[in-house]
Design a protein around this motif. Structure first.
Motif, short mmCIF file in Angstrom:
data_model
loop_
_atom_site.label_atom_id
_atom_site.label_comp_id
_atom_site.label_asym_id
_atom_site.label_seq_id
_atom_site.Cartn_x
_atom_site.Cartn_y
_atom_site.Cartn_z
N PRO A 88 7.87 -5.37 -12.55
CA PRO A 88 7.59 -5.79 -11.16
C PRO A 88 6.31 -4.90 -10.75
CG PRO A 88 10.03 -5.45 -11.54
CD PRO A 88 9.23 -5.29 -12.94
N HIS A 89 5.71 -5.49 -9.68
CA HIS A 89 4.59 -4.85 -9.19
C HIS A 89 4.53 -5.03 -7.66
CE1 HIS A 89 2.85 -4.57 -13.13
NE2 HIS A 89 1.91 -4.11 -12.76
N LEU A 90 4.05 -3.95 -7.03
CA LEU A 90 3.54 -4.03 -5.51
C LEU A 90 2.07 -4.07 -5.45
CD1 LEU A 90 5.79 -1.22 -3.53
CD2 LEU A 90 5.92 -3.64 -3.60
N PHE A 91 1.76 -5.04 -4.53
CA PHE A 91 0.45 -5.30 -4.29
C PHE A 91 0.05 -4.82 -2.53
CE2 PHE A 91 0.99 -7.89 -7.78
CZ PHE A 91 -0.15 -7.83 -8.66
N MET A 92 -0.69 -3.97 -2.30
CA MET A 92 -0.97 -3.34 -1.27
C MET A 92 -2.40 -3.34 -0.54
SD MET A 92 1.49 -0.08 -1.82
CE MET A 92 1.05 0.15 -3.48
N GLU A 93 -2.35 -3.14 0.81
CA GLU A 93 -3.70 -3.28 1.07
C GLU A 93 -3.85 -2.47 2.68
OE1 GLU A 93 -6.47 -6.94 1.71
OE2 GLU A 93 -6.02 -6.48 3.93
N PHE A 94 -4.64 -1.46 2.72
CA PHE A 94 -4.70 -0.49 3.89
C PHE A 94 -6.00 -0.86 4.56
CE2 PHE A 94 -2.22 1.15 0.57
CZ PHE A 94 -0.72 1.61 1.21
N ALA A 95 -5.99 -0.79 5.81
CA ALA A 95 -7.41 -1.23 6.48
C ALA A 95 -7.36 -0.26 7.94
CB ALA A 95 -7.49 -2.63 6.89
N GLY A 96 -8.57 0.08 8.36
CA GLY A 96 -8.96 0.70 9.63
C GLY A 96 -10.31 0.95 9.74
N HIS A 97 -10.50 1.75 10.79
CA HIS A 97 -11.87 1.99 11.18
C HIS A 97 -12.30 3.58 10.98
CE1 HIS A 97 -12.84 -1.84 12.98
NE2 HIS A 97 -11.58 -2.00 13.47
N SER A 98 -11.50 4.19 10.23
CA SER A 98 -11.68 5.40 9.91
C SER A 98 -11.53 5.69 8.04
CB SER A 98 -10.82 6.58 10.46
OG SER A 98 -10.86 7.66 10.10
N LEU A 99 -12.53 6.13 7.62
CA LEU A 99 -12.35 6.34 6.17
C LEU A 99 -11.28 7.25 5.88
CD1 LEU A 99 -13.41 5.73 3.18
CD2 LEU A 99 -15.03 7.26 3.66
N VAL A 100 -11.28 8.42 6.53
CA VAL A 100 -10.15 9.35 6.29
C VAL A 100 -8.96 8.91 6.58
CG1 VAL A 100 -9.49 11.47 7.36
CG2 VAL A 100 -11.91 11.16 7.06
N SER A 101 -8.57 8.06 7.58
CA SER A 101 -7.33 7.58 7.79
C SER A 101 -6.88 6.61 6.76
CB SER A 101 -7.18 6.97 9.34
OG SER A 101 -7.99 5.97 9.54
N VAL A 102 -7.77 5.82 6.42
CA VAL A 102 -7.41 4.71 5.25
C VAL A 102 -6.97 5.39 4.25
CG1 VAL A 102 -8.21 2.94 3.92
CG2 VAL A 102 -8.71 3.05 6.48
N ARG A 103 -7.89 6.66 3.46
CA ARG A 103 -7.48 7.50 2.57
C ARG A 103 -6.12 7.94 2.50
NH1 ARG A 103 -13.53 9.90 1.28
NH2 ARG A 103 -14.28 8.34 -0.22
N GLU A 104 -5.95 8.48 3.63
CA GLU A 104 -4.47 9.17 3.98
C GLU A 104 -3.30 8.25 3.78
OE1 GLU A 104 -4.95 11.00 7.77
OE2 GLU A 104 -5.82 12.93 7.14
N ASP A 105 -3.61 7.20 4.24
CA ASP A 105 -2.50 5.94 4.28
C ASP A 105 -2.48 5.71 2.68
OD1 ASP A 105 -2.38 6.08 7.02
OD2 ASP A 105 -3.78 4.28 7.08
N LEU A 106 -3.24 5.58 2.02
CA LEU A 106 -3.39 5.08 0.56
C LEU A 106 -2.71 6.25 -0.19
CD1 LEU A 106 -4.19 3.24 -1.67
CD2 LEU A 106 -6.18 4.56 -1.85
N SER A 107 -2.95 7.44 0.21
CA SER A 107 -2.25 8.54 -0.63
C SER A 107 -0.91 8.60 -0.25
CB SER A 107 -2.91 9.89 -0.06
OG SER A 107 -2.56 10.88 -0.83
N ALA A 108 -0.62 8.41 0.90
CA ALA A 108 0.96 8.45 1.27
C ALA A 108 1.67 7.59 0.72
CB ALA A 108 0.98 8.51 2.87
N ALA A 109 1.35 6.43 0.60
CA ALA A 109 1.93 5.17 -0.05
C ALA A 109 1.79 5.61 -1.85
CB ALA A 109 1.20 3.92 0.24
#
Length: 609
Positions: free
Chosen positions: A416-437
């Protein structure tokens, strides 16, 4: 020839100049019908494509017979006398393609397909669908009985529904007493005995309602019911805004509204209900057009519901009523929808898990931690198998416009696999969301966590999800979209892991071919069940038992038998368990009040009465 050049196709002597015509085809009988069907199929594809190319100019002329099956003898002639420019088709290809969606439900074609371009044409169509016949018959008791011809109406968008919404259902004739006041002609008697005769049905194809208004300062846009979501977003590209509801198929805005569509982005942008601000719809007639009256008598109403404010507590929530109405309450002509800024930064990710339950638990925690994921899709092991088989023996090379790299879609680990997408207008916040997930995925023994930032690599990473539907059907030789059951349920996130885990176990235990996947972030998931002509009754029984069990489990944990496909004719039997007799009574009361003659898409949501 290439679109943009003059298009000339000569079927017999029908075409003269840059026009495709299916009106005259050499041959007769079956030979002519086959040629005409082929012509219409080509014309439809070209006409739909031409909207995207400014240099194209395609004129479609559809021939028809005024004697159309079960319709009243003068139905089409009266309609065209009032609106000579209205396109009408009784071609067998048009009828068949408008009598089914993309599902296993059997084709049940209308008697004619109508292509209106104005609200007035839709009003006239609906007005003629409830009209007194010029003849009178005697009952056994000798009483005069007025005969009223009822023509069913099914609005049509892109034909991508999967629960039998487009199949024509003809209720039985009935005799009952009605107040004389519902006839458009003054009558002395207080009550009249009427025989309501069901005279077939018509499909109203809304493709010509294709206007897109300028985006206003509040980032709202009024869109014609026949506009597809891909065309809308293509037209919006220069504005930096986008319509974010993505059901997967290139459905029309009218169809998406009528079925309450959502899709992969609903975890962030919600569903059509929350994104439609106002709706214009033509309502069915509430009076009977007398035999000698013209179509202006007792003209049908146009309802404009909703407003352009983000909050509205004035009266009943009528936009939400028409959203998910599935064509049973009126014909939607246009909608006002919310638009959103295209995010500056987008990153896609995928991660494998040892079992389905662990992947589902990871999704629940990602949501509970408040990580703003834009999309999060879960594919089970059989879905990955289908994807890998679709690639063949070797990896599949893919290309993307403007990208010269040799990107290759590789087979994935069988888990089984998860496919995710994160988006926003701040590179820092998107990277933080990716790292948290990623941290949460690792906590649930997730492996091979991959991410991609540029669009081409993101598409490659998500290839398994994008190809899932047709690769799943291809798991069984002889299966087609018309023989495949695609079912969906939606459950609270707290129950998601248990219910989807149960489905995976049942599929394996019973030897069923049924890839399971879902919009995991909102608890909505699907099961694709391809069938073939060679299937035994025993195998089919196992498949239907799985569907019954899945719907029952979803309802028992306070979920729903359908999260985004709608009820149509396929999920009717589950509504009583969901809402009880009181809920069904309320829905029937709404239907009977707005559509007293049961003209609009009868037999959908609940049985006709």
């Amino acid at each position: 020839r290439e679109i943009g050049e003059t298009l000339l196709c000569d079927f017999g002597n029908a075409a003269e100049g840059p026009c495709l015509s299916g009106g005259s085809v050499l041959g007769a009988g079956e030979e002519r019908d086959n040629a005409l069907s082929l012509a219409m199929r080509s014309i439809d594809r070209l006409a739909r494509f031409s909207r995207k190319v400014a240099t194209s100019s395609i004129t479609v002329t559809r021939a028809f017979s005024a004697e159309s099956g079960r319709l009243p003898d003068d139905f089409l002639t009266r309609l065209l006398a009032r609106h000579p420019a209205l396109q009408v088709s009784t071609n067998s290809y048009d009828l068949e393609s408008h009598g089914r969606g993309e599902s296993h439900h059997p084709t049940s074609p209308p008697d004619a397909v109508l292509f209106p371009s104005t609200v007035e044409e839709v009003q006239t169509i609906l007005r003629l669908c409830c009209r007194e016949s010029s003849s009178k018959k005697k009952t056994t008791g000798g009483d005069d009985v007025s005969e009223v011809d009822i023509v069913s109406v099914i609005p049509y968008g892109a034909g991508t529904s999967v629960e039998g919404h487009l199949n024509l259902h003809t209720p039985p004739d009935e005799v009952r007493e009605v107040p004389s006041s519902i006839f458009t002609t003054d009558i002395q008697e207080k009550w009249r005995k009427v025989r309501f005769r069901r005279r077939g049905g018509v499909s109203i194809d809304m493709r010509n309602f294709d206007s897109i208004s300028d985006v206003d300062s509040d980032a709202f846009c009024r869109v014609g019911a026949g506009v597809s979501r891909n065309r809308l977003n293509a037209d919006l590209r220069h504005t930096g805004l986008q319509f974010m509801i993505d059901p997967g198929a290139d459905a029309t805005l009218g169809g998406m509204t009528a079925s309450g569509a959502s899709g992969t982005a609903a975890v962030k942008y919600s569903t059509m209900k929350e994104n439609v601000l106002s709706i214009n719809a033509v309502l069915p007639p509430d009076t009977i057009l007398s035999a000698n009256d013209d179509e202006d008598a007792g003209a049908v109403s146009v309802a404009s519901v909703g407003c352009a404010a983000l909050k509205n507590s004035a009266g009943y929530n009528l936009p939400s009523l028409l959203t998910t109405s599935e064509g049973t309450l009126g014909v939607i002509t246009d909608v006002t929808v919310k638009l959103y800024p295209i995010p500056s930064y987008v990153v896609a990710a995928s991660c494998g898990f040892d079992d389905l339950h662990s992947a589902a638990e990871a999704v629940t925690l990602i949501k509970m931690e408040g990580i703003p994921v834009s999309r999060i899709e879960l594919l089970d092991e059989m879905s990955i198998l289908a994807f890998n088989k679709s690639l063949g023996v070797d990896a599949c090379a893919v290309s993307h416009e403007g990208d010269d790299r040799d990107l290759r879609v590789e087979p994935m680990a069988m888990k089984p696999h998860l496919f995710m997408e994160f988006a926003g207008h701040s590179l820092v916040s998107v990277r933080e969301d990716l790292s948290a997930a990623q941290s949460i995925c690792v906590e649930y023994q997730g492996t091979n966590f991959q991410s991609a930032w540029d669009e081409a690599t993101r598409q490659t990473l998500w290839a398994a999800r994008h190809r899932l539907y047709y690769s799943s059907i291809a798991l069984r030789n002889g299966a087609t979209p018309q023989s495949t059951i695609l079912t969906d349920v939606c459950v609270p996130l707290s129950a998601f892991a248990d219910v989807i885990g149960w489905v995976g176990a049942e599929v394996k235990e019973n030897g069923i071919v049924g890839p399971c996947f879902g919009h995991a972030g909102d608890g909505n998931f699907h099961c694709i069940l391809p069938l073939t002509e060679e299937d035994t009754e025993e195998y089919k029984a196992k498949v239907w038992k799985l569907i019954e069990g899945l719907s029952d489990r979803a309802i028992s944990c306070h979920g729903t038998c359908t999260g985004e496909h709608g009820v149509g004719s396929g999920k009717k039997k589950y509504l009583r368990r969901m809402y009880g007799e009181g809920g069904l009574k309320m829905m029937r009361a709404i239907k009977n009040s707005l559509d007293p003659f049961n003209i609009m898409n009868p037999g959908k949501i609940f049985d006709s009465k």
